[in-house]
Design a protein around this motif. Sequence first.
Motif, PDB file in Angstrom:
ATOM      1  N   TRP A 277       0.855  -1.415  -0.037  1.00 43.41           N
ATOM      2  CA  TRP A 277       0.053  -0.055   0.061  1.00 43.41           C
ATOM      3  C   TRP A 277       0.980   1.185  -0.056  1.00 43.41           C
ATOM      4  O   TRP A 277       0.657   2.308  -0.717  1.00 43.41           O
ATOM      5  CB  TRP A 277      -0.951  -0.045   1.272  1.00 43.41           C
ATOM      6  N   PHE A 278       1.894   1.250   0.862  1.00 41.28           N
ATOM      7  CA  PHE A 278       2.785   2.451   0.951  1.00 41.28           C
ATOM      8  C   PHE A 278       3.470   2.510  -0.398  1.00 41.28           C
ATOM      9  O   PHE A 278       3.601   3.875  -0.933  1.00 41.28           O
ATOM     10  CB  PHE A 278       3.683   2.287   1.894  1.00 41.28           C
ATOM     11  N   LEU A 279       3.924   1.628  -1.157  1.00 42.80           N
ATOM     12  CA  LEU A 279       4.584   1.725  -2.404  1.00 42.80           C
ATOM     13  C   LEU A 279       3.597   2.043  -3.624  1.00 42.80           C
ATOM     14  O   LEU A 279       4.049   2.991  -4.508  1.00 42.80           O
ATOM     15  CB  LEU A 279       5.275   0.497  -2.852  1.00 42.80           C
ATOM     16  N   PHE A 280       2.551   1.501  -3.648  1.00 45.03           N
ATOM     17  CA  PHE A 280       1.782   1.642  -4.784  1.00 45.03           C
ATOM     18  C   PHE A 280       0.095   2.538  -4.649  1.00 45.03           C
ATOM     19  O   PHE A 280      -0.249   2.628  -5.730  1.00 45.03           O
ATOM     20  CB  PHE A 280       1.509   0.381  -5.395  1.00 45.03           C
ATOM     21  N   GLN A 281      -0.259   2.702  -3.261  1.00 43.57           N
ATOM     22  CA  GLN A 281      -1.481   3.387  -3.098  1.00 43.57           C
ATOM     23  C   GLN A 281      -1.637   4.583  -2.321  1.00 43.57           C
ATOM     24  O   GLN A 281      -2.450   5.144  -2.090  1.00 43.57           O
ATOM     25  CB  GLN A 281      -2.537   2.432  -2.529  1.00 43.57           C
ATOM     26  N   ALA A 282      -0.525   4.500  -1.435  1.00 47.42           N
ATOM     27  CA  ALA A 282      -0.718   5.791  -0.277  1.00 47.42           C
ATOM     28  C   ALA A 282      -0.737   7.313  -1.057  1.00 47.42           C
ATOM     29  O   ALA A 282      -0.204   7.379  -2.098  1.00 47.42           O
ATOM     30  CB  ALA A 282       0.673   5.676   0.490  1.00 47.42           C
ATOM     31  N   PRO A 283      -1.855   8.060  -0.528  1.00 45.73           N
ATOM     32  CA  PRO A 283      -2.037   9.374  -0.930  1.00 45.73           C
ATOM     33  C   PRO A 283      -0.785  10.151  -0.795  1.00 45.73           C
ATOM     34  O   PRO A 283      -0.810  10.656   0.293  1.00 45.73           O
ATOM     35  CB  PRO A 283      -3.044   9.933  -0.630  1.00 45.73           C
ATOM     36  N   VAL A 284       0.066  10.422  -1.855  1.00 49.12           N
ATOM     37  CA  VAL A 284       1.088  11.308  -1.924  1.00 49.12           C
ATOM     38  C   VAL A 284       1.335  12.271  -2.884  1.00 49.12           C
ATOM     39  O   VAL A 284       0.682  12.013  -4.026  1.00 49.12           O
ATOM     40  CB  VAL A 284       2.484  10.620  -1.454  1.00 49.12           C
ATOM     41  N   PRO A 285       1.934  13.514  -2.815  1.00 49.04           N
ATOM     42  CA  PRO A 285       2.108  14.102  -4.030  1.00 49.04           C
ATOM     43  C   PRO A 285       2.849  13.463  -4.867  1.00 49.04           C
ATOM     44  O   PRO A 285       3.689  12.499  -4.701  1.00 49.04           O
ATOM     45  CB  PRO A 285       2.826  15.325  -3.527  1.00 49.04           C
ATOM     46  N   CYS A 286       2.806  13.727  -6.299  1.00 52.53           N
ATOM     47  CA  CYS A 286       3.252  12.964  -7.362  1.00 52.53           C
ATOM     48  C   CYS A 286       4.870  12.924  -7.268  1.00 52.53           C
ATOM     49  O   CYS A 286       5.479  12.067  -7.256  1.00 52.53           O
ATOM     50  CB  CYS A 286       3.015  13.611  -8.860  1.00 52.53           C
ATOM     51  N   GLY A 287       5.352  14.447  -7.251  1.00 53.70           N
ATOM     52  CA  GLY A 287       6.858  14.594  -7.276  1.00 53.70           C
ATOM     53  C   GLY A 287       7.736  14.123  -8.518  1.00 53.70           C
ATOM     54  O   GLY A 287       8.914  14.325  -8.389  1.00 53.70           O
ATOM     55  N   ALA A 288       7.083  13.827  -9.754  1.00 50.83           N
ATOM     56  CA  ALA A 288       7.945  13.471 -10.679  1.00 50.83           C
ATOM     57  C   ALA A 288       8.414  14.675 -11.262  1.00 50.83           C
ATOM     58  O   ALA A 288       7.759  15.783 -11.257  1.00 50.83           O
ATOM     59  CB  ALA A 288       7.037  12.735 -11.848  1.00 50.83           C
ATOM     60  N   LEU A 289       9.491  14.533 -12.119  1.00 51.13           N
ATOM     61  CA  LEU A 289      10.291  15.922 -12.855  1.00 51.13           C
ATOM     62  C   LEU A 289       9.250  16.184 -13.803  1.00 51.13           C
ATOM     63  O   LEU A 289       9.185  15.329 -14.825  1.00 51.13           O
ATOM     64  CB  LEU A 289      11.709  15.531 -12.838  1.00 51.13           C
ATOM     65  N   ASN A 290       9.157  17.544 -13.988  1.00 54.26           N
ATOM     66  CA  ASN A 290       8.538  18.061 -15.107  1.00 54.26           C
ATOM     67  C   ASN A 290       9.563  18.269 -16.049  1.00 54.26           C
ATOM     68  O   ASN A 290      10.790  17.982 -15.855  1.00 54.26           O
ATOM     69  CB  ASN A 290       7.929  19.352 -14.615  1.00 54.26           C
ATOM     70  N   ARG A 291       9.167  19.114 -17.371  1.00 55.03           N
ATOM     71  CA  ARG A 291      10.211  19.117 -18.325  1.00 55.03           C
ATOM     72  C   ARG A 291      11.149  20.034 -17.794  1.00 55.03           C
ATOM     73  O   ARG A 291      11.154  20.846 -17.065  1.00 55.03           O
ATOM     74  CB  ARG A 291       9.465  19.823 -19.418  1.00 55.03           C
ATOM     75  N   GLY A 292      12.555  19.851 -18.181  1.00 55.43           N
ATOM     76  CA  GLY A 292      13.573  20.510 -17.906  1.00 55.43           C
ATOM     77  C   GLY A 292      14.228  19.933 -16.558  1.00 55.43           C
ATOM     78  O   GLY A 292      15.382  20.666 -16.082  1.00 55.43           O
ATOM     79  N   ASP A 293      13.838  18.957 -16.066  1.00 56.75           N
ATOM     80  CA  ASP A 293      14.194  18.355 -14.465  1.00 56.75           C
ATOM     81  C   ASP A 293      14.362  19.511 -13.386  1.00 56.75           C
ATOM     82  O   ASP A 293      15.185  19.288 -12.588  1.00 56.75           O
ATOM     83  CB  ASP A 293      15.448  17.477 -14.838  1.00 56.75           C
TER      84      ASP A 293
END
Length: 134
Positions: A45-61
Amino acid sequence: MAKKKNNDLWRYWGLIIFVIAITGWLTADIGPVGIATLSALSFLWFLFQAPVPCGALNRGDVEQCRNNGRGVLRGCHIKQHQWQKLKALVLRRRWRQISSELFPNPTTALASVGAIVALLSSVIGVVKSLTGKG
């Protein structure tokens, strides 16, 4: 008017299971096999379903995505963000970069720590049940 879904408590099922597993360690009522099972479920659940901010890098990193994400290793609804963290964890071997992606803000850091504790709890429960000390 549309009815609001009553899924607020269901979103946190893994956290509830995590609390039950930790309580099982403190009271010794569940047994090591039950604790290992509950801990493994909460780890997933922590790895795949916990509600957290995305945090992925947008364009330009440069900037991180602020959309709501699902789990420490998954991203938000944007297709390119969905598995970016997991790919980065598998493909990149730099620990500094991995730690900055797993601990970027307090919410994600708590989910990451919870996943680590759940994994350790599960491993200890399996070892105790295999050695017969439970």
